[in-house]
Enzyme design. Structure first.
Site, PDB file in Angstrom:
ATOM      1  N   THR A   1      42.295  41.077  37.617  1.00 30.13           N
ATOM      2  CA  THR A   1      41.465  41.660  38.747  1.00 30.13           C
ATOM      3  C   THR A   1      41.981  40.602  40.163  1.00 30.13           C
ATOM      4  O   THR A   1      41.211  40.961  41.135  1.00 30.13           O
ATOM      5  CB  THR A   1      39.809  41.349  38.672  1.00 30.13           C
ATOM      6  OG1 THR A   1      39.566  39.985  38.058  1.00 30.13           O
ATOM      7  CG2 THR A   1      39.499  42.304  37.301  1.00 30.13           C
TER       8      THR A   1
ATOM      9  N   CYS B   1      45.530  37.298  38.693  1.00 26.74           N
ATOM     10  CA  CYS B   1      45.319  37.714  37.263  1.00 26.74           C
ATOM     11  C   CYS B   1      45.057  39.104  37.196  1.00 26.74           C
ATOM     12  O   CYS B   1      45.411  39.933  38.140  1.00 26.74           O
ATOM     13  CB  CYS B   1      44.027  36.773  36.929  1.00 26.74           C
ATOM     14  SG  CYS B   1      42.603  37.161  37.718  1.00 26.74           S
TER      15      CYS B   1
HETATM   16  C1  RB5 Z   1      42.380  38.848  31.261  1.00 25.29           C
HETATM   17  O1  RB5 Z   1      42.228  39.763  30.212  1.00 25.29           O
HETATM   18  C2  RB5 Z   1      41.491  39.004  32.357  1.00 25.29           C
HETATM   19  O2  RB5 Z   1      40.282  38.642  32.009  1.00 25.29           O
HETATM   20  C3  RB5 Z   1      42.063  38.182  33.623  1.00 25.29           C
HETATM   21  O3  RB5 Z   1      43.164  38.419  34.010  1.00 25.29           O
HETATM   22  C4  RB5 Z   1      41.239  38.326  34.993  1.00 25.29           C
HETATM   23  O4  RB5 Z   1      41.048  39.647  35.221  1.00 25.29           O
HETATM   24  C5  RB5 Z   1      40.098  37.797  35.038  1.00 25.29           C
HETATM   25  O5  RB5 Z   1      39.444  37.481  36.196  1.00 25.29           O
END
Ligand code: RB5
Length: 146
Positions: free
Chosen positions: A71, A69
């Site tokens: 992060t 995702c």
């Molecule tokens: C999406 O915007 C973001 O919140 C998701 O990809 C991730 O980083 C969450 O942990």
């Protein structure tokens, strides 16, 4: 019987391009890639994708999983809610190797907004080429599983 080279991939919308880059990379290494999407760029919810990938590993359908995702953190948290899953977020190759060798991690999470494509592929390679060392580490992994 589950192939020892069958790997599940998933992500949220923040990591579709990197997920596809990783899919091509590991397929070229001979991995049987089960890419469960998503394939379209609309905003989606990382917990459902992390859980779906984790269930493929926990059920034995795939031996390992790679999830992404923005992060790597949220989708990792969701995956680790599934019993039998040990997933770590890695932004470096040392950690990617060690979560296999010491923690017997069966899933790797990467943040597509944290690392570039080249480092991400090195992280994947470090994870996939390492093996669990067992011994004292097995005792500790059993303690995680409860
Ligand atoms: C999406 O915007 C973001 O919140 C998701 O990809 C991730 O980083 C969450 O942990």
């Amino acid at each position: 019987m589950t192939s020892t080279r069958r790997l599940v991939l998933s992500s949220d919308h923040a990591a579709i391009a990197l997920r596809q880059t990783i899919a091509d990379h590991v397929a070229a290494q001979g991995w049987d890639v089960v890419d469960i999407g998503p394939t379209t760029p609309e905003s989606t919810h990382y917990p459902k994708h992390g859980q779906a990938a984790a269930e493929r590993v926990a059920s034995g359908d795939c031996v390992l999983g790679i999830i992404l995702c923005g992060t790597g953190q949220g989708i990792m948290m969701a995956a680790n809610k599934v019993r039998g899953i040990r997933c770590g977020v890695c932004s470096d190759t040392f950690s990617a190797r060690m979560i296999r060798q010491h923690n017997d991690a069966n899933m790797l999470s990467i943040g597509a907004r944290v690392v570039g494509d080249g480092l991400a592929l090195d992280i994947v390679d470090a994870f996939l080429s390492a093996e669990f060392e067992g011994g004292r580490h097995a005792t500790r992994v059993e303690m995680i599983e409860g």
